[in-house]
Design a protein around this motif. Structure first.
Motif, PDB file in Angstrom:
ATOM      1  N   UNK A 204       0.824  -1.208   0.000  1.00 15.69           N
ATOM      2  CA  UNK A 204       0.000   0.000   0.000  1.00 15.69           C
ATOM      3  C   UNK A 204       0.864   1.266   0.000  1.00 15.69           C
ATOM      4  N   UNK A 205       2.066   1.171   0.557  1.00 18.48           N
ATOM      5  CA  UNK A 205       2.968   2.328   0.571  1.00 18.48           C
ATOM      6  C   UNK A 205       4.397   1.827   0.688  1.00 18.48           C
ATOM      7  N   UNK A 206       5.312   2.571   0.072  1.00 19.76           N
ATOM      8  CA  UNK A 206       6.739   2.240   0.141  1.00 19.76           C
ATOM      9  C   UNK A 206       7.509   3.508   0.501  1.00 19.76           C
ATOM     10  N   UNK A 207       8.324   3.427   1.552  1.00 23.19           N
ATOM     11  CA  UNK A 207       9.156   4.554   1.925  1.00 23.19           C
ATOM     12  C   UNK A 207      10.263   4.770   0.898  1.00 23.19           C
ATOM     13  N   UNK A 208      10.597   6.029   0.667  1.00 31.81           N
ATOM     14  CA  UNK A 208      11.630   6.380  -0.316  1.00 31.81           C
ATOM     15  C   UNK A 208      12.626   7.316   0.358  1.00 31.81           C
ATOM     16  N   UNK A 209      13.814   6.819   0.626  1.00 27.61           N
ATOM     17  CA  UNK A 209      14.834   7.620   1.283  1.00 27.61           C
ATOM     18  C   UNK A 209      15.988   7.960   0.360  1.00 27.61           C
ATOM     19  N   UNK A 210      16.900   8.745   0.881  1.00 24.43           N
ATOM     20  CA  UNK A 210      18.096   9.138   0.128  1.00 24.43           C
ATOM     21  C   UNK A 210      18.892   7.913  -0.299  1.00 24.43           C
ATOM     22  N   UNK A 211      19.000   6.929   0.602  1.00 23.45           N
ATOM     23  CA  UNK A 211      19.747   5.711   0.276  1.00 23.45           C
ATOM     24  C   UNK A 211      19.061   4.940  -0.856  1.00 23.45           C
ATOM     25  N   UNK A 212      17.723   4.892  -0.851  1.00 31.79           N
ATOM     26  CA  UNK A 212      17.005   4.214  -1.933  1.00 31.79           C
ATOM     27  C   UNK A 212      17.349   4.831  -3.289  1.00 31.79           C
TER      28      UNK A 212
ATOM     29  N   UNK B 143      -3.146   0.089  15.505  1.00 31.97           N
ATOM     30  CA  UNK B 143      -4.287   0.723  14.840  1.00 31.97           C
ATOM     31  C   UNK B 143      -4.020   2.189  14.522  1.00 31.97           C
ATOM     32  N   UNK B 144      -3.206   2.852  15.347  1.00 32.90           N
ATOM     33  CA  UNK B 144      -2.964   4.284  15.168  1.00 32.90           C
ATOM     34  C   UNK B 144      -1.960   4.590  14.058  1.00 32.90           C
ATOM     35  N   UNK B 145      -1.370   3.572  13.466  1.00 40.50           N
ATOM     36  CA  UNK B 145      -0.321   3.782  12.468  1.00 40.50           C
ATOM     37  C   UNK B 145      -0.854   3.467  11.073  1.00 40.50           C
ATOM     38  N   UNK B 146      -0.890   4.471  10.195  1.00 39.71           N
ATOM     39  CA  UNK B 146      -1.383   4.232   8.840  1.00 39.71           C
ATOM     40  C   UNK B 146      -0.249   3.726   7.945  1.00 39.71           C
ATOM     41  N   UNK B 147      -0.603   3.329   6.725  1.00 41.89           N
ATOM     42  CA  UNK B 147       0.376   2.711   5.837  1.00 41.89           C
ATOM     43  C   UNK B 147       1.490   3.680   5.453  1.00 41.89           C
ATOM     44  N   UNK B 148       1.149   4.926   5.172  1.00 36.83           N
ATOM     45  CA  UNK B 148       2.169   5.891   4.744  1.00 36.83           C
ATOM     46  C   UNK B 148       3.218   6.109   5.841  1.00 36.83           C
ATOM     47  N   UNK B 149       2.766   6.313   7.068  1.00 39.36           N
ATOM     48  CA  UNK B 149       3.714   6.520   8.177  1.00 39.36           C
ATOM     49  C   UNK B 149       4.520   5.257   8.447  1.00 39.36           C
ATOM     50  N   UNK B 150       3.876   4.104   8.359  1.00 39.09           N
ATOM     51  CA  UNK B 150       4.560   2.833   8.638  1.00 39.09           C
ATOM     52  C   UNK B 150       5.659   2.542   7.626  1.00 39.09           C
ATOM     53  N   UNK B 151       5.455   2.963   6.385  1.00 39.03           N
ATOM     54  CA  UNK B 151       6.421   2.635   5.330  1.00 39.03           C
ATOM     55  C   UNK B 151       7.755   3.347   5.507  1.00 39.03           C
ATOM     56  N   UNK B 152       7.809   4.373   6.324  1.00 40.06           N
ATOM     57  CA  UNK B 152       9.070   5.074   6.548  1.00 40.06           C
ATOM     58  C   UNK B 152       9.570   4.973   7.964  1.00 40.06           C
ATOM     59  N   UNK B 153       9.022   4.049   8.736  1.00 43.79           N
ATOM     60  CA  UNK B 153       9.324   4.018  10.160  1.00 43.79           C
ATOM     61  C   UNK B 153      10.526   3.158  10.513  1.00 43.79           C
ATOM     62  N   UNK B 154      10.588   1.948  10.025  1.00 43.96           N
ATOM     63  CA  UNK B 154      11.496   0.937  10.574  1.00 43.96           C
ATOM     64  C   UNK B 154      12.961   1.371  10.588  1.00 43.96           C
TER      65      UNK B 154
END
Length: 324
Positions: A35-43, A109-120
């Motif tokens: 549903x969402x993928x985090x995109x960082x500088x390293x990516x 429950x409080x964590x949506x897909x967009x926020x979760x995709x950049x968390x770990x």
């Protein structure tokens, strides 16, 4: 399924949205409807072959995803089809991705897909760096360089949760306002001219006890020189460009330490501690004490634009590619 893919690593323009067979989960894997993928500088660096290790070709970018479990491979326990999760997965710029079951974490429950995709990665880096490497203590002063970026914003929030007084360094007024909104006590610009004097005034002539530095740019040495006695300067990344050097006499004169933070090796060599840190992050989110900010969100057909934006360093928070 559709996925972004390139046959070379020469240019972001080489990436194309293509049709690929739906991958089947092997033993110990979960297939996730992304549903969402985090995109960082390293990516972005990896997508151009500029990171320490080049990926095999053809390459689909993205390593941090959030979505719903679609299928499970043999031997997977503790997970279920239909669960909302985040995971580490190769090829996150796709409608479906395979992830090792060990990396799959159910979402509060409080964590949506967009926020979760950049968390770990960002938040584990921040917590590992501040807790295990710097051994940050309540009441200490923490300076975060690149504080509006994904990992910088994580350090601002985690530092506050650990009881630090947080000074956020960011290049624009808008970025500094973003940092203050998300937990920084004070903010400072990044213009090297007269910067140490401005930092000294902010810290009551004492300097920071800990520097969290994912930039290692023009402020690398001025920040180290500004440390309080017994200070710790965390080397987190090199978004600032060429790798800087530090005169060996400075740690001696300051009674200070230059300390590396590598979350990928932490996950490899200190599995139990990493699990504890991740569990703490999830608990803080469930309790409402931590709310990861989402940066700019790109639609699935804007994969190239998402990589370019992450590479530019212009954003505040973690950039996200919304797959669905």
């Amino acid at each position: 399924m559709k996925a972004w893919r390139a046959e070379t690593l020469e240019s972001i323009d080489d990436y194309r949205l293509v049709d690929l067979p739906l991958p089947e989960p092997a033993k110990g894997q979960a297939r996730i409807r992304v549903r969402a993928c985090g995109v960082g500088y390293v990516d972005a660096l990896v997508s151009l072959g500029r990171y320490q290790v080049k990926p095999p070709l053809p390459h689909t970018p993205g390593g941090e995803i959030a979505g719903v479990i679609d299928a499970l491979g043999e031997g997977v326990e503790g997970l279920a089809v239909g669960q909302r999760v985040m995971a580490q997965a190769a090829g996150g710029f796709a409608e479906y991705a395979l992830a090792p079951a060990a990396s799959v974490v159910p979402l509060p429950d409080k964590l949506d897909f967009a926020a979760a995709s950049g968390l770990r990665i960002n938040y584990l880096t921040a917590l590992h760096g501040l807790r295990q490497r710097a051994m940050l203590r309540p009441g200490e002063r923490l300076l975060v360089l690149g504080a509006a970026g994904g990992v910088g914003a994580a350090a601002v929030q985690v530092g506050r949760l650990l009881g630090a007084q947080v000074v956020a360094a960011a290049s624009t007024e808008a970025k500094r306002a973003f940092c203050l909104e998300h937990g920084a006590d004070q903010a400072i610009d990044t213009d090297p001219e007269g910067w140490r004097d401005r930092l000294k005034a902010l810290t009551e002539d004492k300097g920071p006890d800990v520097v969290f530095d994912p930039v290692c740019g023009p402020l690398f040495q001025p920040a180290f020189r500004s440390l309080a006695w017994g200070g710790r300067h965390l080397v987190v990344g090199f978004a600032g460009g060429p790798i800087p050097a530090l005169p060996a006499n400075l740690p001696l004169m300051k009674g200070a330490a230059l300390i590396g933070v590598d979350v990928r090796q932490f996950l490899l060599f200190e599995v139990a501690r990493a699990r504890t840190d991740l569990a703490d992050l999830m608990a803080w989110i469930a309790e409402g004490r931590l709310s990861p900010p989402v940066g700019r969100v790109f639609t699935f057909d804007q994969g190239r634009e998402a990589l370019e934006f992450a590479l530019s360093g212009q954003g505040a928070g973690k950039t996200v590619l919304a797959i669905d």
